[in-house]
Design a protein around this motif. Structure first.
Motif, PDB file in Angstrom:
ATOM      1  N   MET A  30      59.039 -14.574  15.024  1.00 41.65           N
ATOM      2  CA  MET A  30      58.174 -14.047  16.210  1.00 41.65           C
ATOM      3  C   MET A  30      58.262 -14.848  17.355  1.00 41.65           C
ATOM      4  O   MET A  30      58.625 -14.257  18.487  1.00 41.65           O
ATOM      5  CB  MET A  30      56.667 -13.794  15.892  1.00 41.65           C
ATOM      6  CG  MET A  30      56.470 -12.594  14.774  1.00 41.65           C
ATOM      7  SD  MET A  30      57.192 -11.248  14.791  1.00 41.65           S
ATOM      8  CE  MET A  30      56.792 -10.643  16.480  1.00 41.65           C
ATOM      9  N   SER A  51      59.848  -5.484  14.527  1.00 37.91           N
ATOM     10  CA  SER A  51      59.522  -6.070  13.380  1.00 37.91           C
ATOM     11  C   SER A  51      59.593  -5.265  12.065  1.00 37.91           C
ATOM     12  O   SER A  51      59.047  -4.164  12.161  1.00 37.91           O
ATOM     13  CB  SER A  51      58.351  -6.955  13.378  1.00 37.91           C
ATOM     14  OG  SER A  51      58.078  -7.312  12.076  1.00 37.91           O
ATOM     15  N   GLU A  54      54.640  -5.772   9.205  1.00 38.33           N
ATOM     16  CA  GLU A  54      53.722  -6.501   9.835  1.00 38.33           C
ATOM     17  C   GLU A  54      53.808  -7.975   9.499  1.00 38.33           C
ATOM     18  O   GLU A  54      54.250  -8.366   8.614  1.00 38.33           O
ATOM     19  CB  GLU A  54      52.299  -5.753   9.251  1.00 38.33           C
ATOM     20  CG  GLU A  54      51.829  -4.365   9.835  1.00 38.33           C
ATOM     21  CD  GLU A  54      50.556  -4.151   9.667  1.00 38.33           C
ATOM     22  OE1 GLU A  54      49.846  -4.390  10.607  1.00 38.33           O
ATOM     23  OE2 GLU A  54      50.171  -3.391   8.924  1.00 38.33           O
ATOM     24  N   TYR A  55      52.919  -8.589  10.406  1.00 39.24           N
ATOM     25  CA  TYR A  55      52.820  -9.983  10.212  1.00 39.24           C
ATOM     26  C   TYR A  55      51.580 -10.575  10.335  1.00 39.24           C
ATOM     27  O   TYR A  55      50.560  -9.820  11.107  1.00 39.24           O
ATOM     28  CB  TYR A  55      53.918 -10.768  11.180  1.00 39.24           C
ATOM     29  CG  TYR A  55      53.886 -10.187  12.709  1.00 39.24           C
ATOM     30  CD1 TYR A  55      54.537  -9.136  13.179  1.00 39.24           C
ATOM     31  CD2 TYR A  55      52.958 -10.771  13.618  1.00 39.24           C
ATOM     32  CE1 TYR A  55      54.344  -8.494  14.193  1.00 39.24           C
ATOM     33  CE2 TYR A  55      52.997 -10.065  14.971  1.00 39.24           C
ATOM     34  CZ  TYR A  55      53.794  -9.153  15.163  1.00 39.24           C
ATOM     35  OH  TYR A  55      53.662  -8.626  16.252  1.00 39.24           O
ATOM     36  N   SER A  57      47.685 -12.449  11.315  1.00 39.90           N
ATOM     37  CA  SER A  57      46.961 -12.506  12.588  1.00 39.90           C
ATOM     38  C   SER A  57      47.303 -13.989  13.278  1.00 39.90           C
ATOM     39  O   SER A  57      47.263 -13.863  14.674  1.00 39.90           O
ATOM     40  CB  SER A  57      45.443 -12.398  12.305  1.00 39.90           C
ATOM     41  OG  SER A  57      45.237 -13.289  11.656  1.00 39.90           O
ATOM     42  N   CYS A  60      49.777 -13.346  16.089  1.00 43.19           N
ATOM     43  CA  CYS A  60      49.722 -12.199  16.983  1.00 43.19           C
ATOM     44  C   CYS A  60      49.005 -12.713  18.463  1.00 43.19           C
ATOM     45  O   CYS A  60      48.826 -11.770  19.334  1.00 43.19           O
ATOM     46  CB  CYS A  60      48.497 -11.168  16.334  1.00 43.19           C
ATOM     47  SG  CYS A  60      49.249 -10.290  14.966  1.00 43.19           S
ATOM     48  N   TRP A  61      48.846 -13.933  18.654  1.00 38.04           N
ATOM     49  CA  TRP A  61      48.392 -14.534  19.871  1.00 38.04           C
ATOM     50  C   TRP A  61      49.419 -14.434  20.966  1.00 38.04           C
ATOM     51  O   TRP A  61      49.114 -14.487  22.134  1.00 38.04           O
ATOM     52  CB  TRP A  61      47.572 -15.527  19.736  1.00 38.04           C
ATOM     53  CG  TRP A  61      48.558 -16.447  18.953  1.00 38.04           C
ATOM     54  CD1 TRP A  61      48.821 -16.998  17.750  1.00 38.04           C
ATOM     55  CD2 TRP A  61      49.553 -17.679  19.827  1.00 38.04           C
ATOM     56  NE1 TRP A  61      49.676 -17.690  17.557  1.00 38.04           N
ATOM     57  CE2 TRP A  61      50.209 -18.115  18.826  1.00 38.04           C
ATOM     58  CE3 TRP A  61      49.850 -17.743  20.999  1.00 38.04           C
ATOM     59  CZ2 TRP A  61      50.942 -18.979  19.135  1.00 38.04           C
ATOM     60  CZ3 TRP A  61      50.863 -18.617  21.414  1.00 38.04           C
ATOM     61  CH2 TRP A  61      51.448 -19.222  20.520  1.00 38.04           C
ATOM     62  N   ASN A  65      53.077  -9.913  22.420  1.00 37.03           N
ATOM     63  CA  ASN A  65      52.695  -9.334  21.072  1.00 37.03           C
ATOM     64  C   ASN A  65      52.441  -7.855  21.053  1.00 37.03           C
ATOM     65  O   ASN A  65      52.497  -7.107  20.108  1.00 37.03           O
ATOM     66  CB  ASN A  65      51.555 -10.150  20.372  1.00 37.03           C
ATOM     67  CG  ASN A  65      51.362  -9.727  19.045  1.00 37.03           C
ATOM     68  OD1 ASN A  65      52.193  -9.943  18.155  1.00 37.03           O
ATOM     69  ND2 ASN A  65      50.286  -8.873  18.886  1.00 37.03           N
ATOM     70  N   ASP A  66      51.677  -7.352  22.016  1.00 35.49           N
ATOM     71  CA  ASP A  66      51.040  -6.233  22.118  1.00 35.49           C
ATOM     72  C   ASP A  66      52.390  -5.029  22.050  1.00 35.49           C
ATOM     73  O   ASP A  66      52.400  -3.955  21.890  1.00 35.49           O
ATOM     74  CB  ASP A  66      50.440  -5.966  23.430  1.00 35.49           C
ATOM     75  CG  ASP A  66      48.885  -6.483  23.045  1.00 35.49           C
ATOM     76  OD1 ASP A  66      48.689  -7.044  21.846  1.00 35.49           O
ATOM     77  OD2 ASP A  66      48.041  -6.613  24.027  1.00 35.49           O
ATOM     78  N   CYS A 162      56.606 -19.189  23.594  1.00 35.32           N
ATOM     79  CA  CYS A 162      57.179 -18.473  22.290  1.00 35.32           C
ATOM     80  C   CYS A 162      58.123 -19.703  21.655  1.00 35.32           C
ATOM     81  O   CYS A 162      57.956 -19.679  20.503  1.00 35.32           O
ATOM     82  CB  CYS A 162      57.695 -17.210  22.745  1.00 35.32           C
ATOM     83  SG  CYS A 162      56.509 -16.037  23.230  1.00 35.32           S
TER      84      CYS A 162
END
Ligand code: 5GP
Ligand code: MN
Length: 335
Positions: A30, A51, A54-55, A57, A60-61, A65-66, A162
């Motif tokens: 990610m 992706s 899913e991955y 949480s 997800c920050w 990410n959105d 990132c």
């Protein structure tokens, strides 16, 4: 013309670009994908990160990410985005099979493929390949790629965040042997760009739910078997164990490292029942090559000290099979 010069020319006009990575993406997958996303966006392209699955949480920050689209949730939309793309960046995987169905769609696409990866034995599916097994992470190679594109000055705080997340997670917090002096130099440069490394660490490692932490305790107390002769620790988990603690995708991340905390243990294996079969995670210390072990016996691969694979047997049968494979390797495990 060198690869980088050719790519510079291809990227000299705005392009529709897909960035993709392996299924059940980890921090490097990610981090690398979203670093590329910000980099390409800042250069006026139209990138989309897809992706396969899913991955968790704790990933997800990350900035951007959105915007990530998940194939297993929106297969039609993802297929269309791939079909419309002119370039596809493939980050942190060596074989298209690691993307499951999405891999077939990418294989069928006529877009130019760019592979950025550090896994052993990459398949030859990309037009451009930026690969090094010496790199600690794909994120390190993304940094190198941006620098080679002549765009070091484009590295924003978001890109840096990132990349740092990818390096932090794939080096297991700057621990593994491939954490070279260069990796620390890159990390220093990222810090100089103003990233909040304490926040990144906390987001990744200190966002457990109470249930997940208790689950780790349960696994170590009840599910870990230590084989002193083989210097091996094995944690085996059945579906019921996962259900009891409401374990979701990614919640087992990091669990495989714990047996290696015991003095003398050189190999750790996590065996988990997943809906689509048994998944194995291998971690080793020193020269014991888990890439070879996973590749020869469990249709998998990865790196010398960290690899994964799968089995169609039950969890208990897989464990028995593993022990019978390891028995003749006793000398290698007791150097
Ligand atoms: P993990 O145990 O964290 O899932 O994976 C450890 C390393 O092995 C990662 O670099 C991952 O990409 C790689 N890996 C995991 N599963 C597989 C697999 O089934 N096949 C291959 N080729 N590599 C894998
Ligand atoms: Mn990686």
């Amino acid at each position: 013309m060198s690869d980088i010069e050719e790519l510079k020319e291809l990227l000299s006009v705005p392009r529709k670009i897909v960035i993709t990575t392996h299924q059940r993406p980890d921090g490097d997958a990610m981090g690398s994908s979203l670093a590329l996303y910000h980099y390409l966006k800042e250069n006026n392209h139209h990138p989309t990160v897809i992706s396969p699955t899913e991955y968790p949480s704790f990933l997800c920050w990350m900035p951007g990410n959105d915007s990530v689209v998940i194939y297993e949730k929106e297969p039609k939309r993802c297929t269309q985005i791939v079909e419309e793309s002119e370039l596809i960046f493939c980050a942190d995987f060596n074989k298209l099979e690691r993307l499951d169905v999405l891999g077939n769609i990418i294989e069928a696409s006529s877009a130019i493929k760019v592979l950025i990866d550090h896994h052993l034995e990459p398949n030859d599916f990309a037009t451009f390949t930026f690969w090094s097994a010496q790199a600690c992470s794909t994120a390190e190679l993304v940094y190198d790629f941006i620098v080679r594109m002549g765009d070091k000055n484009v590295i924003s705080k978001d890109i840096a965040t990132c990349i740092y997340a990818g390096i932090l997670t794939d080096t297991d917090r700057f621990r593994i042997p491939s954490t070279s002096p260069l990796v620390h130099r890159i990390a220093a440069e990222l810090l100089e760009l103003g990233i909040n490394h304490t926040m990144i660490y906390e987001e990744v490692y200190e966002t457990f739910s109470e249930s997940r932490l208790r689950f780790f305790g349960f696994c170590i107390r009840e599910k870990m078997q230590i084989n002193k002769e083989l210097k091996t620790g094995i944690i085996s988990l059945e579906t019921d164990d996962l259900k009891k603690f409401h374990i979701q995708t990614g919640d087992t991340e990091g669990l495989v490292n714990y047996p290696l905390w015991i003095k003398g243990i050189r190999l750790s294996v996590l065996i988990i029942q997943r809906p689509d079969g048994v998944k194995l995670s291998f971690r080793s210390k020193g020269d014991f090559d888990v890439n070879e072990l996973a590749n020869k016996n469990f249709k998998g691969g990865g790196h010398r000290n960290a690899a994964g694979g799968k089995s169609l047997l039950s969890v208990a049968e897989t464990r028995e099979q593993l022990i019978s494979i390891l028995a003749p390797l006793k000398k290698q495990l007791n150097p």
